[in-house]
Motif scaffolding. Structure first.
Motif, PDB file in Angstrom:
ATOM      1  N   THR A 105      36.885  41.979  24.865  1.00 44.05           N
ATOM      2  CA  THR A 105      36.599  40.804  25.791  1.00 44.05           C
ATOM      3  C   THR A 105      37.169  39.940  25.080  1.00 44.05           C
ATOM      4  N   ALA A 135      43.847  36.264  30.687  1.00 41.93           N
ATOM      5  CA  ALA A 135      42.836  37.533  30.474  1.00 41.93           C
ATOM      6  C   ALA A 135      42.367  38.544  29.863  1.00 41.93           C
ATOM      7  N   ARG A 137      39.417  41.283  28.282  1.00 41.65           N
ATOM      8  CA  ARG A 137      38.899  42.831  29.149  1.00 41.65           C
ATOM      9  C   ARG A 137      37.671  42.513  30.069  1.00 41.65           C
ATOM     10  N   ASP A 138      37.374  41.625  29.900  1.00 45.17           N
ATOM     11  CA  ASP A 138      36.049  41.283  30.757  1.00 45.17           C
ATOM     12  C   ASP A 138      35.851  39.743  31.863  1.00 45.17           C
ATOM     13  N   ASP A 139      37.308  39.337  31.507  1.00 46.66           N
ATOM     14  CA  ASP A 139      37.403  38.198  32.582  1.00 46.66           C
ATOM     15  C   ASP A 139      37.456  38.567  34.061  1.00 46.66           C
ATOM     16  N   SER A 140      37.559  37.186  35.232  1.00 48.83           N
ATOM     17  CA  SER A 140      37.920  37.672  36.417  1.00 48.83           C
ATOM     18  C   SER A 140      38.871  37.097  36.066  1.00 48.83           C
ATOM     19  N   VAL A 141      40.066  37.519  37.755  1.00 48.28           N
ATOM     20  CA  VAL A 141      41.292  37.378  37.061  1.00 48.28           C
ATOM     21  C   VAL A 141      41.545  36.778  38.857  1.00 48.28           C
ATOM     22  N   LEU A 143      41.546  33.282  35.918  1.00 49.34           N
ATOM     23  CA  LEU A 143      40.997  32.238  35.189  1.00 49.34           C
ATOM     24  C   LEU A 143      41.153  30.934  35.710  1.00 49.34           C
ATOM     25  N   SER A 144      40.143  30.216  36.095  1.00 54.41           N
ATOM     26  CA  SER A 144      39.865  29.016  35.807  1.00 54.41           C
ATOM     27  C   SER A 144      40.265  27.660  35.500  1.00 54.41           C
TER      28      SER A 144
END
Length: 427
Positions: A105, A135, A137-141, A143-144
């Motif tokens: 995470t 990114a 494991r729990d990131d949105s892809v 990343l901003s």
């Protein structure tokens, strides 16, 4: 706030004032590569920037088995052994962030990244590349920019506090941003390569500057000296994309708007010599080189084995056969990089520009084979015509009286040949 002299920052300030100078970074942990770099910088009386990457060296040892403190102590000892002025040696940490722990995470990966950065700074590394672009494991892809910048600023705060706690001053310089493709050369064959858009580079700078301010690091921002971008240079297993200055012209001009910043160019390995000069002129004032150095090392060793096979009668090193055996038994460092049929993979294991073979030099069996090769040739007379057959550039220097004929000198000279093109461009 206490500060100390920062030779790298001073050098880059001279670049910003219009001098066509820069610095190259040796990105390798191999002792022979480091010795070659130290010897060349000593002869040239220049600064030497050496960088360890987050996969080579970390708090757990990385693939080299060295922590940052181990790496620092090893290269300082090596520098002292050849009489190199260690005040001219700058150590950097490359791609420091959650890279090694993308399967965790974000919270867990960033906790480990904090320990990583603290370990580098506490050991004495003075140039820190903050790279939080990957990114978890729990990131949105993807990343901003804001998330990447906020994580980088979080690590910068750790670095600043660690520097002050350990040395009583804040003298770290920082690099931000990341290049595409991934560090160490592209995994797949390249078809096209886009130069970083000036607007994207400006956005990276702006979001990081804001994130630093939000972390209370406004006074630290002038020590952010470099931005990693893609100038249009890269290599894959069999080809090199050469620098085309006209494609990077707008990007080159954009950095003039920032008083402290230059560009850092990764994956510059295998570029033609004039490209390095053009890159420095275009404000890519920090040039990273890694695989090309161990590629030259491998070339030298393979050539020496060919010589060995001609003049040594028994107890041959069998270096290439040993490497092939070990790489087949332990494929983790090449299997997901080299594709194609069995023959294509075999050729890639030995000769690929990405030089995944570099991960296998520390192996005990490979080291024994290497030492046998060195011992065999140290105790043999290498005929000059045979040297010319396999190492013609070194032959020419031996004939000119510039190089003593022994296997270690031949290897180091082969590596220095790569470094010279960078040195010429930067000085």
């Amino acid at each position: 706030m206490e500060t100390k002299s920062m030779p790298l920052k001073t050098l880059l300030e001279q670049h910003k004032q219009g001098q066509s100078i820069g610095i190259y970074a040796i990105c390798s942990a191999h002792p022979l590569v480091l010795e070659a770099a130290l010897l060349h910088a000593k002869a040239e009386n220049t600064l030497l920037l050496v960088e360890a990457t987050s996969n080579q060296v970390d708090q757990y040892g990385g693939y080299t088995g060295m922590t940052p403190a181990d790496f620092f102590q090893a290269i300082m000892a090596q520098a002292a052994s050849i009489g190199f002025d260690t005040s001219k040696l700058i150590l950097g940490g490359d791609h420091l962030g959650p890279n090694r722990w993308q399967g965790l995470t974000a919270d867990a990966a960033m906790d480990k990244a904090e320990v990583l950065v603290a370990a580098y700074v506490a050991a004495g590394f003075k140039k820190i590349h903050l790279d939080c672009s990957m990114a978890c494991r729990d990131d949105s892809v993807p990343l901003s920019d804001q998330i990447v910048a906020a994580r980088s600023a979080r690590l910068a705060k750790i670095a600043e506090d660690t520097a002050y706690d350990n040395f009583g001053c804040r003298d770290i310089v920082y690099i931000i941003g990341t290049e595409v493709p991934v560090p160490g050369g592209a995994k797949e064959e390249l078809q096209t390569l886009a130069v970083t858009a000036p607007a994207a580079a400006a956005r990276t700078i702006k979001t990081h500057q804001q994130a630093f301010a939000q972390r209370g690091l406004k006074d630290t921002w002038p020590r952010v000296i470099g931005l990693v971008v893609q100038p249009g240079v890269e290599f894959d297993h069999t080809q090199v994309i050469d620098y085309q200055p006209e494609l990077a012209e707008e990007l080159s001009q954009m950095i003039n708007e920032y008083p402290y910043l230059v560009y850092e160019a990764h994956s510059t390995d295998y570029q033609l010599p004039n490209a390095f000069q053009q890159l420095v002129r275009d404000h890519f004032a920090i040039l990273k080189v890694g695989p090309a150095l161990t590629f030259a090392l491998r070339e030298a060793l393979f050539s020496l084995e060919c010589i060995e096979q001609e003049i040594v009668l028994d107890n041959l090193s069998k270096l290439r056969a040993t490497l092939e055996s070990v790489m087949q038994e332990e494929p983790e460092y090449w299997l997901h990089h080299y594709h194609g049929d069995e023959n294509e993979q075999r050729l890639a294991r030995r000769y690929s520009y990405s030089d995944r073979i570099r991960y296998y030099w520390p192996n005990e069996r490979v080291q024994r084979s290497y030492q046998t090769l060195i011992d065999n040739l140290s105790n043999a007379d290498i005929p000059l015509p045979l040297l010319n057959q396999y190492l013609p550039e070194q032959y020419a220097r031996v004939r000119a009286g510039e190089l003593t004929l022994n296997p270690k000198n031949l290897i180091i000279d082969k590596i220095i040949n790569v470094i010279k093109a960078y040195s010429l461009a930067c000085h």
